[in-house]
Scaffold this motif. Structure first.
Motif, PDB file in Angstrom:
ATOM      1  N   PRO A  60     -28.331  38.788  52.843  1.00  0.00           N
ATOM      2  CA  PRO A  60     -29.317  39.631  53.530  1.00  0.00           C
ATOM      3  C   PRO A  60     -30.695  38.957  53.566  1.00  0.00           C
ATOM      4  N   GLY A  61     -31.305  38.953  54.743  1.00  0.00           N
ATOM      5  CA  GLY A  61     -32.631  38.365  54.901  1.00  0.00           C
ATOM      6  C   GLY A  61     -32.639  36.868  55.089  1.00  0.00           C
ATOM      7  N   ARG A  62     -31.465  36.234  54.984  1.00  0.00           N
ATOM      8  CA  ARG A  62     -31.394  34.784  55.134  1.00  0.00           C
ATOM      9  C   ARG A  62     -31.676  34.394  56.589  1.00  0.00           C
ATOM     10  N   VAL A  63     -32.572  33.467  56.781  1.00  0.00           N
ATOM     11  CA  VAL A  63     -32.889  32.965  58.125  1.00  0.00           C
ATOM     12  C   VAL A  63     -31.869  31.891  58.482  1.00  0.00           C
ATOM     13  N   PHE A  64     -31.262  32.036  59.642  1.00  0.00           N
ATOM     14  CA  PHE A  64     -30.227  31.091  60.056  1.00  0.00           C
ATOM     15  C   PHE A  64     -30.840  29.731  60.357  1.00  0.00           C
ATOM     16  N   GLY A  65     -30.269  28.695  59.756  1.00  0.00           N
ATOM     17  CA  GLY A  65     -30.821  27.359  59.915  1.00  0.00           C
ATOM     18  C   GLY A  65     -30.156  26.530  60.990  1.00  0.00           C
ATOM     19  N   GLY A  66     -29.256  27.136  61.753  1.00  0.00           N
ATOM     20  CA  GLY A  66     -28.573  26.405  62.807  1.00  0.00           C
ATOM     21  C   GLY A  66     -27.185  25.976  62.393  1.00  0.00           C
TER      22      GLY A  66
END
Length: 373
Positions: free
Chosen positions: A356-362
């Motif tokens: 949860p809250g993790r920003v997708f890095g690609g």
């Protein structure tokens, strides 16, 4: 118990106009030509269990079947349940139509009712469930060992819109396990071979075939517009890519894998339930440095069929909203010992993709770090 009253169709129509409920107890497949206007459809085998959904014991019930025999049996069942105001229509739908009484054409074509008759008999599926399958949009990645049984059974079950994605061509070595394809298709694109077979099985299917290899640049486009993804790939780079995309696109993923004599099945729903359901990375945070695919390690020909059918089962359950999905559970199959084991798959609160809250890095390209197809 009182003797069941039998009414002529004209009298039944009059009572229906006064508030009585008309119940058609024929099988769903018999309604290809329609049913009396205002009647509810409740097959004989479901009358006793489901009549309470439509009427209380005080309401007058008028039962109709094809000729009058089954409606008498249904009326007897309802009397035993405490429904006192019950009547059977003499002559059934045949008499109803002879007297030119109000008749509604079937909402579904005869082919639909006949083809899915065994689903329509299941209370957990029924007409509404079958319509839900008809509206469903599913992507199957891979038309090989796993994708073959998945595609065949979903097409047969009436999943209306299937997108089949595979860039490979049929090789003779595929025929030992990839039952979508035949000797005549050797050299053809697998999706083209699959199209011919699947449409021969169910010509009502809306089949979208893509002879494309999934990569970071096209995966979101290839999965656009679907509601469920089924992973029939055979290598780790593709599995991680599919899983990451399903988290980002908020799609449930039905996972399957086979090697030699063993296989695995699970459902990863982290895209819909972050922090509550795991993703593939929660189970396998990093790919192994070396892992053979089927071409290198070999696989028992029937094993992909077994695992693929389990995947198809999980997909149908998910689409219908029935049963208990393998969400958070991994089913492991040892075909040599015919042993099934269930392992819990916990959510990884530090997962690099679904926490949860993790920003997708690609999307990361694993082609250089683990074996490719």
């Amino acid at each position: 118990m009182n003797r069941v009253i039998e009414l002529d169709p004209e009298e039944a129509l009059l009572r229906q106009g006064q508030g009585a409920l008309l119940v058609d107890v024929r099988e769903n497949s018999e309604r290809a030509a329609g049913l009396p206007v205002g009647a509810i459809a409740l097959p004989l085998g479901q009358v006793a269990a489901r009549i309470h959904e439509h009427a209380d014991t005080e309401r007058e019930l008028l039962l109709i079947c094809a000729a009058g025999a089954r409606s008498l049996r249904a009326a007897t069942q309802l009397q035993a349940l405490g429904y006192a105001r019950v009547a059977s229509i003499r002559g059934g739908c045949g008499a109803w139509r002879v007297h030119a009484l109000p008749w509604a054409q079937a909402l579904e074509p005869a082919d639909f009712l006949e083809r899915y008759d065994r689903h329509l008999r299941l209370p957990q599926v029924g007409l509404e469930g079958q319509r839900r399958l008809q509206r469903a949009r599913v992507a199957i990645i891979g038309a090989g060992g796993l994708g073959s049984p998945v595609a065949l059974y979903l097409a047969a079950a009436g999943v209306g819109h299937i997108r089949l994605i595979d860039d490979d061509r049929v090789d003779r070595s595929n025929l030992q396990r990839q039952v979508l394809h035949t000797e005549a298709a050797v050299g053809d694109y697998k999706v083209d071979s699959a199209r011919e077979r699947l449409l021969a099985l169910n010509p009502t299917l809306d089949l979208d075939t893509r002879a494309s290899r999934i990569d970071a640049a096209n995966i979101e486009r290839l999965l656009d517009g679907v509601e469920l993804v089924i992973d029939g790939s055979d290598n780790f780079p593709t599995r991680y890519l599919i899983s990451d995309a399903c988290v980002q696109l908020r799609l449930p993923l039905v996972y399957g894998a086979v090697e030699r004599f063993s296989g695995q099945v699970s459902v990863f729903a982290a895209g819909l339930r972050r922090g509550q359901s795991p993703c593939y990375r929660c189970l396998f945070p990093e790919p192994p440095l070396e892992a053979p695919n089927c071409a290198e390690a070999g696989v028992l020909g029937v094993l992909p069929g077994l695992i693929g059918m389990l995947q198809a089962t999980e997909a149908l359950k998910w689409l219908l909203g029935i049963g208990r999905a393998l969400d958070g559970r991994l089913l492991s199959v040892d075909a040599l010992g015919m042993v099934f084991r269930e392992l819990q798959v916990p959510v990884d609160p530090e997962c690099v993709v679904c926490a949860p809250g993790r920003v997708f890095g690609g999307y990361f390209d694993y082609e250089q770090s683990c074996s490719a197809r």
